[in-house]
Design a protein around this motif. Structure first.
Motif, PDB file in Angstrom:
ATOM      1  N   THR A  55      44.797  37.007 -24.168  1.00 48.63           N
ATOM      2  CA  THR A  55      44.152  37.501 -25.388  1.00 48.63           C
ATOM      3  C   THR A  55      43.746  38.966 -25.297  1.00 48.63           C
ATOM      4  N   ASN A 264      37.302  37.704 -32.473  1.00 45.94           N
ATOM      5  CA  ASN A 264      38.645  37.175 -32.219  1.00 45.94           C
ATOM      6  C   ASN A 264      39.724  38.024 -32.883  1.00 45.94           C
ATOM      7  N   TYR A 266      41.629  40.095 -31.662  1.00 42.56           N
ATOM      8  CA  TYR A 266      42.826  40.154 -30.827  1.00 42.56           C
ATOM      9  C   TYR A 266      43.861  39.122 -31.247  1.00 42.56           C
ATOM     10  N   TRP A 267      43.425  38.082 -31.962  1.00 45.86           N
ATOM     11  CA  TRP A 267      44.285  36.946 -32.303  1.00 45.86           C
ATOM     12  C   TRP A 267      44.902  37.112 -33.690  1.00 45.86           C
TER      13      TRP A 267
END
Length: 442
Positions: A55, A264, A266-267
């Motif tokens: 991630t 989050n 990065y996702w």
């Protein structure tokens, strides 16, 4: 000799390998393009596969001053993602007359069985392609109003079901359907599953084979997997896996990780929209989405060997017209690069394919190395998709009588398998949304 008595072994040795091979290598399919990653799941519990995915980038690089310290450690960060594998099946039937012909000395029904296997394979390829493109909800179209047995479809908005009402519901004999509540997934048509007798796109109406009493505006149409297939614990729950529209998003929960949460980010995939209002497909928009994607990608580039684009015929034609002054003098505007003969244009260096079932009004840009299919590691056979077998390895199961006791004059064979799709680096993928289509009536 009787082929029926030996058909189980014959089917497993002859028909099934071809079925598996054609499913995984069907010309022009996403399954053939992206391929299967047999090593992805690290742990399987039931139908869930758990994967440890990267991630964050390595943080261990540093520059030392004279006599200074070595860099701090900065191992890559990771998270555990959960992928629910989809178990699918295809049922093939023989009635008593066909069984009798298959049981004859000259096995007269062998061509019939071959035809049924071919039809089963074609339907499975189509459904796997559909699921691989959609977001995992299984919602094909949205109800605007009901005048039993007619359903008027809602095509006014910017949701997938509104823009793509006829992408999959394109033929009256294509499938069996249900209408379910979009919140709790419960069946809404009292009579249950239905087929279609007509589709009139000019008035956005479809006519069901049963009375559609019980359904209402905003309900959604799904394929029939049973009366309770889309509900669990009072919540809409689809048995289908999330395909590209589930992968290429920035505010949904994907593989158990909520991408709407700031931590989050990065996702998230790279997404460029216009709040549901279509706009002209310009060269600037094409540059913009690819530049954003290059900035987010870990290698800082968008590569024609790693990326490809998918577009509906209307969006593809829009880009074709945009670039036509430049391509009309080239030797070939559709070079053969080996994916099912699909028409292709280069969009700033990456192949943009015309796909009749691609979501309308958008371009999906897929990172091939990190986007794969996955199946269960522990399969009952060496093949991904196999026949269910009874005692003695027999693939044929007698149908029970519709009423009373005993059996009907019919036999069933079942092919089943496990399948899922995932991306281990969603930020390597992109979506350019809300694009006006050219020649969009098809």
């Amino acid at each position: 000799m009787s082929l029926f008595s030996t058909s189980s072994a014959y089917a497993k040795d002859t028909w099934l390998p071809v079925y598996n091979n054609e499913l995984e290598h069907s010309e022009g399919s996403l399954l053939a393009k992206l391929g299967m990653n047999y090593d992805a799941p690290t742990r399987i519990e039931g139908r869930r596969a758990y994967m440890k995915l990267q991630t964050g980038d390595d943080l261990g690089f540093g520059v030392m001053t004279q006599g200074g310290d070595l860099p701090l450690d900065g191992d890559i960060s990771s998270a555990e993602a959960t992928l629910s594998l989809m178990r699918f099946g295809e049922t093939i039937s023989l009635d008593g007359h066909e069984k009798g012909l298959l049981d004859s000395l000259d096995a007269a029904a062998a061509p019939i069985m071959a035809k049924k296997m071919s039809a089963a394979k074609n339907r499975t390829i189509r459904e796997l392609e559909r699921i691989s493109i959609m977001d995992g909800s299984g919602a094909l179209a949205k109800v605007a109003s009901i005048s039993t047995p007619t359903i008027v479809l809602d095509v006014a908005g910017a949701e997938y079901t509104e823009r793509n009402a006829y992408t999959w519901i394109d033929d009256p004999n294509r499938s069996r359907y249900r209408v379910v509540d979009p919140t709790d997934g419960t069946n809404q048509v009292t009579a249950g599953a239905f087929t279609l007798s007509s589709i009139v796109e000019s008035t956005n109406t479809i006519t069901a084979s049963v009375a559609t009493t019980g359904a209402a505006a905003a309900d959604v149409i799904v394929n029939d997997y049973g009366a309770t297939a889309f509900t669990s614990g009072g919540v809409y729950t689809s048995p289908e896996f999330p395909g590209l529209l589930g992968v290429i998003d920035d505010d949904n929960t994907y593989l158990g990780i909520n991408r709407a949460t700031a931590a989050n980010a990065y996702w998230r995939a790279v997404v460029d929209t216009n709040s549901g209002t279509n706009r002209t497909f310009t060269e600037s928009l094409a540059h913009q989405i690819l530049n954003k994607l290059a900035r987010r990608a870990e290698d800082g580039m968008v590569s024609k060997t790693d990326h490809f684009g998918l577009a509906s015929p209307g969006v593809w034609t829009s880009y074709h017209n945009l670039m036509s002054t430049g391509i009309r003098y080239t030797v070939s505007e559709n070079p053969d690069i080996g994916w099912g003969g699909r028409e292709m244009l280069l969009m700033n260096g990456i192949p943009l394919y015309k796909h009749i079932h691609a979501p309308r009004n958008m371009v999906l840009i897929v990172h091939q190395p990190s986007t794969k299919y996955v199946t269960a590691k522990h399969s009952p056979t060496s093949q991904n998709f196999s026949f269910l077998s009874g005692n003695g390895g027999d693939i044929w199961f007698p149908a029970t009588a519709a009423s009373g006791q005993g059996y009907a004059d019919k036999w069933y064979a079942y092919i089943t398998g496990w399948l899922g799709m995932y991306s281990e680096r969603p930020r390597n993928n992109a979506r350019l949304d809300d694009l006006t289509e050219t020649a969009g009536a098809y």
